[in-house]
Motif scaffolding. Sequence first.
Motif, mmCIF file in Angstrom:
data_model
loop_
_atom_site.group_PDB
_atom_site.id
_atom_site.type_symbol
_atom_site.label_atom_id
_atom_site.label_comp_id
_atom_site.label_asym_id
_atom_site.label_seq_id
_atom_site.Cartn_x
_atom_site.Cartn_y
_atom_site.Cartn_z
ATOM 1 N N THR B 272 -9.997 -14.146 -1.242
ATOM 2 C CA THR B 272 -10.327 -12.443 -1.056
ATOM 3 C C THR B 272 -9.371 -12.068 0.079
ATOM 4 O OG1 THR B 272 -12.133 -13.459 0.561
ATOM 5 C CG2 THR B 272 -12.704 -13.048 -1.605
ATOM 6 N N GLY B 273 -9.430 -10.635 0.166
ATOM 7 C CA GLY B 273 -8.149 -10.295 1.151
ATOM 8 C C GLY B 273 -8.085 -8.827 0.965
ATOM 9 N N TYR B 274 -6.938 -8.439 1.299
ATOM 10 C CA TYR B 274 -6.729 -6.696 1.577
ATOM 11 C C TYR B 274 -5.413 -6.428 0.894
ATOM 12 C CZ TYR B 274 -6.510 -2.180 4.039
ATOM 13 O OH TYR B 274 -6.358 -0.920 4.313
ATOM 14 N N PRO B 275 -4.990 -5.980 -0.289
ATOM 15 C CA PRO B 275 -3.765 -5.777 -0.684
ATOM 16 C C PRO B 275 -3.364 -4.411 -0.064
ATOM 17 C CG PRO B 275 -5.611 -5.192 -2.623
ATOM 18 C CD PRO B 275 -6.273 -5.717 -1.226
ATOM 19 N N VAL B 276 -3.260 -4.137 1.198
ATOM 20 C CA VAL B 276 -2.918 -2.802 1.543
ATOM 21 C C VAL B 276 -1.899 -1.969 1.008
ATOM 22 C CG1 VAL B 276 -1.658 -3.860 3.525
ATOM 23 C CG2 VAL B 276 -2.922 -1.788 3.763
ATOM 24 N N GLU B 277 -0.846 -2.748 0.371
ATOM 25 C CA GLU B 277 0.465 -2.050 0.322
ATOM 26 C C GLU B 277 0.315 -1.358 -1.095
ATOM 27 O OE1 GLU B 277 4.017 -4.502 0.696
ATOM 28 O OE2 GLU B 277 2.755 -5.582 1.829
ATOM 29 N N ASP B 278 -0.862 -1.717 -1.764
ATOM 30 C CA ASP B 278 -1.048 -1.055 -3.181
ATOM 31 C C ASP B 278 -2.025 -0.024 -3.038
ATOM 32 O OD1 ASP B 278 0.649 -3.142 -4.006
ATOM 33 O OD2 ASP B 278 -0.952 -4.446 -4.736
ATOM 34 N N LEU B 279 -2.747 0.126 -1.982
ATOM 35 C CA LEU B 279 -3.730 1.114 -1.904
ATOM 36 C C LEU B 279 -3.553 2.607 -1.704
ATOM 37 C CD1 LEU B 279 -6.537 -1.052 -0.110
ATOM 38 C CD2 LEU B 279 -6.355 -0.297 -2.383
#
Lengths: 630, 397
Positions: B272-279
């Motif tokens: 689980t995490g946070y794919p910030v670059e794709d958002l």
Amino acid sequence: MTLDLGFLLGQFLAALASASALFLVASGLSIIFGVTRIVNFAHGSFYMLGAYLGYTITEALPTGVLGFWGGTLVAALAVGVIGAAIEIVVLRRIYRSPELFQLVATFAIVLIIQDATLYVWGPVERLGPRAPGLDGAVQILGEYVPEYDLALIAIGPVVLGLIWLVFHRTRWGVLVRAATEDREMVGALGVNQSWLFTTVFFLGSALAGLGGALQVPRESVSLLMDLNIIAEVFVVVVIGGMGSVLGAYVAALLIALFNAFGILILPEISLAVPFIVMAVVLIARPWGLFGRPESGEHQQALSEEPLRPLGLARRAAILAGVAGLAGLAFLGGRYGVVLATDIVIVSLFAASLHFMMGLGGMASFGHAAYFGISAYAAAFLATYAGLSMLPAMLLAPVAAMLAAAFFGWFCVRSTGVYLAMLTLAAAQIVWSVVFQASEITGGDDGILGVWPDKWAKSREVYFLLTLAIGAMALVTLQRIAHAPFGYVLRAARDNRLRAEAVGVDTRNHQWAAFVVSGVFAGIAGVLFVFAKGSIFPDELAIPRSFDALLMVLLGGVQSVFGPLLGAASFTYVRDEISRLEYWRFIFGILIILVVILAPDGIAGGLQRLWRWIAARAGFRRVTPDKAEGA
Amino acid sequence: MAAAAAAMLGATALGTGALAEEPIKVGELNSYTRMAAFTDPYKKGWELALEEINAAGGVRGRPLEVISRDDDGKPADAVRIAEELVSEDEVVLLWGTFLSNIGLAVADFAAQREVLFVAAEPLSDAVTMEKGNPYTFRLRPSTGMQARMLAEVAAKLPAKRWATVAPNYAYGQDAVAKFKTALTALRPDVEFVGEQWPGLFKIDAAATVRALDAVEPEAIYNVTFGGDLAKFVREGQLRGLFKGRDVVSLLTGEPEYLLPLGAEAPEGWIVTGYPVEDLGDDPNHKPFLEAYQAKWGELPQLGSIVGYVTLKAVAAAIEKAESLETEDLVAAMENLTFDSPVGPVTFRDIDNQATLGAWVGRTALKDGRGVMVDWSYADGADYMASPEEVAATRPAE
């Protein structure tokens, strides 16, 4: 789990690598203690500094074998310079103070280095590079063994050999060994002690720095490194014999092996293993494996004024103090009450430590054990047994009493720093058991919901209850100090031989004092747990023990008011500054100022100030036997 | 009475403006030095939210003020500071905290002193379940919710022999127990052959890795984070622990834990995490991303979202409440719905848990650092504990 040969060998090699890492740090501490007799709690901070500097320097240098090892050496030397500077600026001024006072100064240095490191490197952990050329693992009997571990395994004995060469083949080394043996004599023979001490500090700190820098490829560099290692390093030094470098290596090996194989056999108490080993060694060999008895004739006896029963004026002053505290609490609003409650509790805790330290002559580095055991006992009684508050408060200190009787029996068989180390071992054993027995104690999560009964729920009522119990306990402690028991205790402290010659069983008296002290710490503990509503293993840990030690020493060991003054000012000042970002730094500086300006503590300092004013003002109501501070 | 006082003040030369300017104080505490990797972006997140709230006129027509304190990573300190915030600073509510044991300790304090506490990050299920209380609300998806998200993916793996490693405190214990339950429900044929419980921030990575390797699992479930994770990953790679094994890892996809690993970041872990670059193209997320980057000149991390959203929730509750008394604030929190960078979020009233979700995906290396790939957003509402479970577990109010 299969215990084949390969696995055992892997475990053995891992232990050897840890032993080397531990030895580097411990050897420096041992050398420093041997010569200067300073119990240097800042040694873990030098280790941490070494890691941070090693990280930064190797990052700055070109990557490669030379960059890494060169950077590591530079970091070690830099830490050595910092250590020497601290010796010159701070410690040199207090060599004449009682031994334990220097420990307070080194603890202040811990705080200062903590915040300085935070300021320079920031709070985020740093993951350093792996050692160039040693970043893989080799397979031995099917086990992966990191190459860097093999390097560490070699580095330990190499450093040991180098230290041996320096100590046996150079004039400086001979002087260091001579000073470890008898530093007064070395001084009398015309050796410049300041120079010797500074260079010893340089070497010792550099070794700690080296140990830290070599740790960079193994773990992330963080602000927790100093306190994480210091207890284990002390264990190693004490087991080896304080001042013995070879002893430090043997002890590091012993501890690492016990750790590596203990975790296989008894994982539940793995954290306690080093301390159990230390306790066993000290009981069998009171000065460690390679240590020698401290030469008794040079021990600085604390020359103290005899305690006198309190005069009417002083009793009135105490009453006024209690009333003042109560008044202050209520004028200070809701938070004033909370703070005053804390002050009463820590005052009692500090006074209980003072009882064994000041009157009994036994310093404890682990007094929090009895505070915490009692607090946990109260929490058990309240949550598991469903007892209401007052019965729980009444019963819980019995647990502290039993624990103090058990550990005290071993501790009083030792003296001085070694006794203090045994108390530390006891406290750490208790801490690790509480920490690891998480089914019962909640481990890191603590025990919650230990709140007072409904009638005492409000902060004000609970404060009054605390004040009443605390005041009664303090008066009782006073009574004991002035009872025949107290007199005998002080006689044993001042001159054990003469006391025994007149037929006093000094050891049993000290044991009894240990137990009394534990019980009163326990009373403080139960007051604490219901005030906070919860209890965590931190309350049994080293920092809590040191808080008490600091309060007693800063307040003044030689005065009955010392611990109260120390506790009140310590708590109040810390509360005032703890909102500032770098409060530890400020707190450390304040402690060092007190240490330098008032080597007899705040109480002693105030007394001298008062006498000075009185003499100036011309009214000579100065006591006839004016035994000024040590 | 307050109205009378206000009227009296208003009658003086000061005018009414002075009183209207009196800020509403909320108390925040978190492990700023001990958990800096997470709490630094977290603080940047809520500072952005605070700026936005006050630029839009504050709450109830008054400016919002956050009194923020460092709890030093210790529950005892946290309780002391919570007491200071309530009794000295007289804040109207408490919020924040990171570690589960601290969250639980503050929650217990909140129940005793009858003050609202909005837990931002502590994930242990106990915060809203076994030890839940009416005064405590939690924003992030609990370990149980995240474990159910991960178990869905893990159940599709061929692995049957599992080993677990988790820090030995509330969060770690909960995370392992919930994962075991969730995975066994989906795959009755799996067995758990070993578990390791290193102390929080006290991991002996070499020993842990060797012990895990010795039980020869086919897959590993990891719950360590921060410095423990870095040590674990480094030793594990060195000793070949992850070779040919699937790893399912809680939170490891969050930039705060992935980025410090640099090029050593593990590949192919299910996290689980946070794919910030794709958002950047997500319409809900875009305004937040842009505002954050404009203010701080860097990409947000997961902590940024948590800090930002928690303060927005707090502000929404204060706005909605009938008064600033605790009971009204608590009533406002129940079923509170507010907008967030992942769309509307609601605090469910039966267990005080928010419906915020999490991103589930795999780790990969890109330009010498770890990122998340093959991810999807799992809405928290789909993974919450069932009402029956809540009724059975949560203490009656």
